[in-house]
Design a protein around this motif. Structure first.
Motif, mmCIF file in Angstrom:
data_model
loop_
_atom_site.group_PDB
_atom_site.id
_atom_site.type_symbol
_atom_site.label_atom_id
_atom_site.label_comp_id
_atom_site.label_asym_id
_atom_site.label_seq_id
_atom_site.Cartn_x
_atom_site.Cartn_y
_atom_site.Cartn_z
ATOM 1 N N ASN A 178 1.310 -1.394 0.232
ATOM 2 C CA ASN A 178 0.147 0.328 0.011
ATOM 3 C C ASN A 178 0.706 0.634 0.091
ATOM 4 O OD1 ASN A 178 0.697 -0.197 2.787
ATOM 5 N ND2 ASN A 178 -0.986 0.765 3.687
ATOM 6 N N VAL A 179 0.132 2.153 -0.282
ATOM 7 C CA VAL A 179 1.182 3.457 -0.373
ATOM 8 C C VAL A 179 0.286 4.765 0.667
ATOM 9 C CG1 VAL A 179 1.272 5.456 -1.820
ATOM 10 C CG2 VAL A 179 1.545 3.230 -3.323
ATOM 11 N N VAL A 180 0.986 4.981 1.537
ATOM 12 C CA VAL A 180 0.551 6.026 2.591
ATOM 13 C C VAL A 180 1.063 7.128 2.695
ATOM 14 C CG1 VAL A 180 -0.360 4.233 3.800
ATOM 15 C CG2 VAL A 180 1.780 4.658 4.305
ATOM 16 N N ALA A 181 0.186 8.217 3.746
ATOM 17 C CA ALA A 181 1.007 9.351 4.464
ATOM 18 C C ALA A 181 0.654 10.029 5.373
ATOM 19 C CB ALA A 181 0.866 10.542 2.768
ATOM 20 N N ALA A 182 0.044 9.112 5.948
ATOM 21 C CA ALA A 182 -0.389 9.157 7.331
ATOM 22 C C ALA A 182 0.523 7.803 8.025
ATOM 23 C CB ALA A 182 -1.888 8.786 7.851
ATOM 24 N N TYR A 183 0.557 8.210 9.334
ATOM 25 C CA TYR A 183 1.229 7.010 10.916
ATOM 26 C C TYR A 183 0.116 6.195 10.358
ATOM 27 C CZ TYR A 183 3.121 4.759 14.629
ATOM 28 O OH TYR A 183 3.872 3.752 14.850
ATOM 29 N N ASN A 184 -1.101 6.301 11.063
ATOM 30 C CA ASN A 184 -1.677 5.812 11.068
ATOM 31 C C ASN A 184 -2.395 4.831 9.823
ATOM 32 O OD1 ASN A 184 -1.471 6.733 13.261
ATOM 33 N ND2 ASN A 184 -3.792 8.254 13.009
ATOM 34 N N ASP A 185 -2.107 5.232 8.924
ATOM 35 C CA ASP A 185 -1.904 4.149 7.739
ATOM 36 C C ASP A 185 -1.160 2.927 7.521
ATOM 37 O OD1 ASP A 185 -5.236 5.329 7.538
ATOM 38 O OD2 ASP A 185 -3.905 6.802 5.582
ATOM 39 N N VAL A 186 -0.496 2.918 8.681
ATOM 40 C CA VAL A 186 1.074 1.694 8.307
ATOM 41 C C VAL A 186 0.922 0.763 8.462
ATOM 42 C CG1 VAL A 186 3.845 2.026 8.621
ATOM 43 C CG2 VAL A 186 3.101 3.926 7.451
ATOM 44 N N ARG A 187 1.749 0.153 6.962
ATOM 45 C CA ARG A 187 1.280 -1.398 8.022
ATOM 46 C C ARG A 187 2.331 -2.364 7.210
ATOM 47 N NH1 ARG A 187 -3.244 -0.377 4.398
ATOM 48 N NH2 ARG A 187 -3.327 -1.828 2.276
ATOM 49 N N GLU A 188 2.270 -3.954 7.482
ATOM 50 C CA GLU A 188 3.778 -3.937 6.732
ATOM 51 C C GLU A 188 3.663 -3.836 5.006
ATOM 52 O OE1 GLU A 188 6.920 -5.642 7.246
ATOM 53 O OE2 GLU A 188 5.848 -5.948 8.989
ATOM 54 N N GLY A 189 4.758 -3.566 4.531
ATOM 55 C CA GLY A 189 4.948 -3.287 3.189
ATOM 56 C C GLY A 189 4.540 -2.175 2.524
ATOM 57 N N GLY A 217 6.198 -0.948 9.770
ATOM 58 C CA GLY A 217 6.540 -1.803 8.874
ATOM 59 C C GLY A 217 6.357 -1.512 7.618
ATOM 60 N N ALA A 218 6.802 -0.181 7.167
ATOM 61 C CA ALA A 218 7.577 0.734 5.940
ATOM 62 C C ALA A 218 8.377 -0.179 5.614
ATOM 63 C CB ALA A 218 7.331 1.374 5.950
ATOM 64 N N LYS A 219 8.175 -0.556 4.208
ATOM 65 C CA LYS A 219 9.222 -0.686 3.696
ATOM 66 C C LYS A 219 10.493 -0.058 2.952
ATOM 67 C CE LYS A 219 8.432 -5.623 1.943
ATOM 68 N NZ LYS A 219 7.676 -6.482 0.277
ATOM 69 N N LEU A 220 9.815 1.503 2.804
ATOM 70 C CA LEU A 220 10.146 2.177 2.256
ATOM 71 C C LEU A 220 9.831 3.497 2.672
ATOM 72 C CD1 LEU A 220 12.732 3.482 -0.116
ATOM 73 C CD2 LEU A 220 11.126 3.366 -1.552
ATOM 74 N N ASP A 222 14.451 9.421 14.554
ATOM 75 C CA ASP A 222 13.460 8.807 15.305
ATOM 76 C C ASP A 222 11.986 8.411 14.879
ATOM 77 O OD1 ASP A 222 15.517 8.481 17.913
ATOM 78 O OD2 ASP A 222 14.772 10.331 18.668
ATOM 79 N N VAL A 223 11.196 9.301 14.337
ATOM 80 C CA VAL A 223 9.785 9.185 13.332
ATOM 81 C C VAL A 223 10.103 8.419 12.754
ATOM 82 C CG1 VAL A 223 8.658 10.656 12.097
ATOM 83 C CG2 VAL A 223 8.970 11.251 14.366
ATOM 84 N N ILE A 224 10.885 8.558 11.346
ATOM 85 C CA ILE A 224 11.163 7.286 10.455
ATOM 86 C C ILE A 224 11.711 6.315 10.926
ATOM 87 C CG2 ILE A 224 13.191 7.292 9.156
ATOM 88 C CD1 ILE A 224 13.935 10.514 8.923
ATOM 89 N N GLU A 225 12.933 6.052 12.022
ATOM 90 C CA GLU A 225 12.872 4.776 12.738
ATOM 91 C C GLU A 225 11.772 3.866 13.029
ATOM 92 O OE1 GLU A 225 15.264 2.839 12.633
ATOM 93 O OE2 GLU A 225 16.273 3.906 12.053
ATOM 94 N N LYS A 226 10.749 4.913 13.795
ATOM 95 C CA LYS A 226 9.392 3.872 14.100
ATOM 96 C C LYS A 226 8.263 3.910 13.234
ATOM 97 C CE LYS A 226 5.522 6.150 17.081
ATOM 98 N NZ LYS A 226 5.241 7.282 17.645
ATOM 99 N N ILE A 227 8.426 4.700 12.036
ATOM 100 C CA ILE A 227 7.888 4.454 10.355
ATOM 101 C C ILE A 227 7.345 2.952 9.965
ATOM 102 C CG2 ILE A 227 7.159 4.646 8.470
ATOM 103 C CD1 ILE A 227 6.899 7.647 9.115
ATOM 104 N N TYR A 228 9.394 3.149 9.931
ATOM 105 C CA TYR A 228 10.194 1.269 9.495
ATOM 106 C C TYR A 228 9.307 0.390 10.146
ATOM 107 C CZ TYR A 228 13.324 -1.669 8.250
ATOM 108 O OH TYR A 228 14.233 -2.776 7.595
ATOM 109 N N LYS A 229 9.666 -0.047 11.842
ATOM 110 C CA LYS A 229 9.455 -0.427 12.358
ATOM 111 C C LYS A 229 8.210 -1.029 12.682
ATOM 112 C CE LYS A 229 12.831 0.203 15.796
ATOM 113 N NZ LYS A 229 13.801 0.671 16.521
#
Length: 168
Positions: free
Chosen positions: A25-36, A65-68, A56-63
């Motif tokens: 999926n493609v997101v721009a909101a933290y709450n929408d982030v999921r694996e992949g 489930g964001a792939k990029l 820290d924000v970038i690492e949080k988003i990565y953890k």
């Protein structure tokens, strides 16, 4: 996929372990982030204003489930292990990528506008259309620039109709 984004952006990538990255999926909101997820960091100034450290924000988003993660300031990468793509301007790149994807897939477009009832009508129209054609809609009431771009970037090769609500 990552390779298309990298080629389109002509930018710098960091912490990429493989170029065979595909997104769910493609997101721009933290709450929408999921694996992949492919995450466009359009709101970093708000995170910083709230007292958050960009890395820290970038690492949080990565953890989560964001792939990029697409960002626009290399300075945010201080000791960052997350895979990121650094572009000149996140929103501008998001618009360019959206246009590129839409032109490749080239679905019929239905734009719904008005002051009241756009979301409900979008769901009703999709319910009718999807019985005959492969259709694509955003599954919420997002109708502003960023949410429209994330919807377009989520089009599948098989989508024949794109139903989008647009704010007036």
């Amino acid at each position: 996929d990552y390779f298309m984004l990298k080629k389109l952006s002509n930018s710098f990538a960091y912490n990429i372990k493989t170029e065979n990255i595909y997104f769910t999926n493609v997101v721009a909101a933290y709450n929408d982030v999921r694996e992949g997820s492919l995450y466009f960091m359009t709101n970093m100034p708000a995170w910083i204003k709230s007292g958050n450290n960009p890395t820290d924000v970038i690492e949080k988003i990565y953890k989560k489930g964001a792939k990029l993660i697409v960002i626009d300031k290399k300075e945010y990468l201080n000791k960052c292990s997350a895979p990121v793509l650094v572009v000149d301007d996140v929103l501008t790149f998001m618009k360019q990528a959206s246009s590129f994807v839409r032109n490749i897939i080239n679905p019929k477009r239905v734009l719904i506008t008005g002051t009241v009832g756009k979301t409900g009508f979008k769901f009703q129209l999709n319910h009718l259309v999807c019985k005959q054609l492969k259709s694509h809609i955003r599954q919420d009431s997002g109708n502003m620039e960023v949410s429209i771009c994330t919807s377009i970037l989520s089009l599948r090769q098989t989508d024949e109709v794109e139903i989008t609500e647009v704010a007036v």
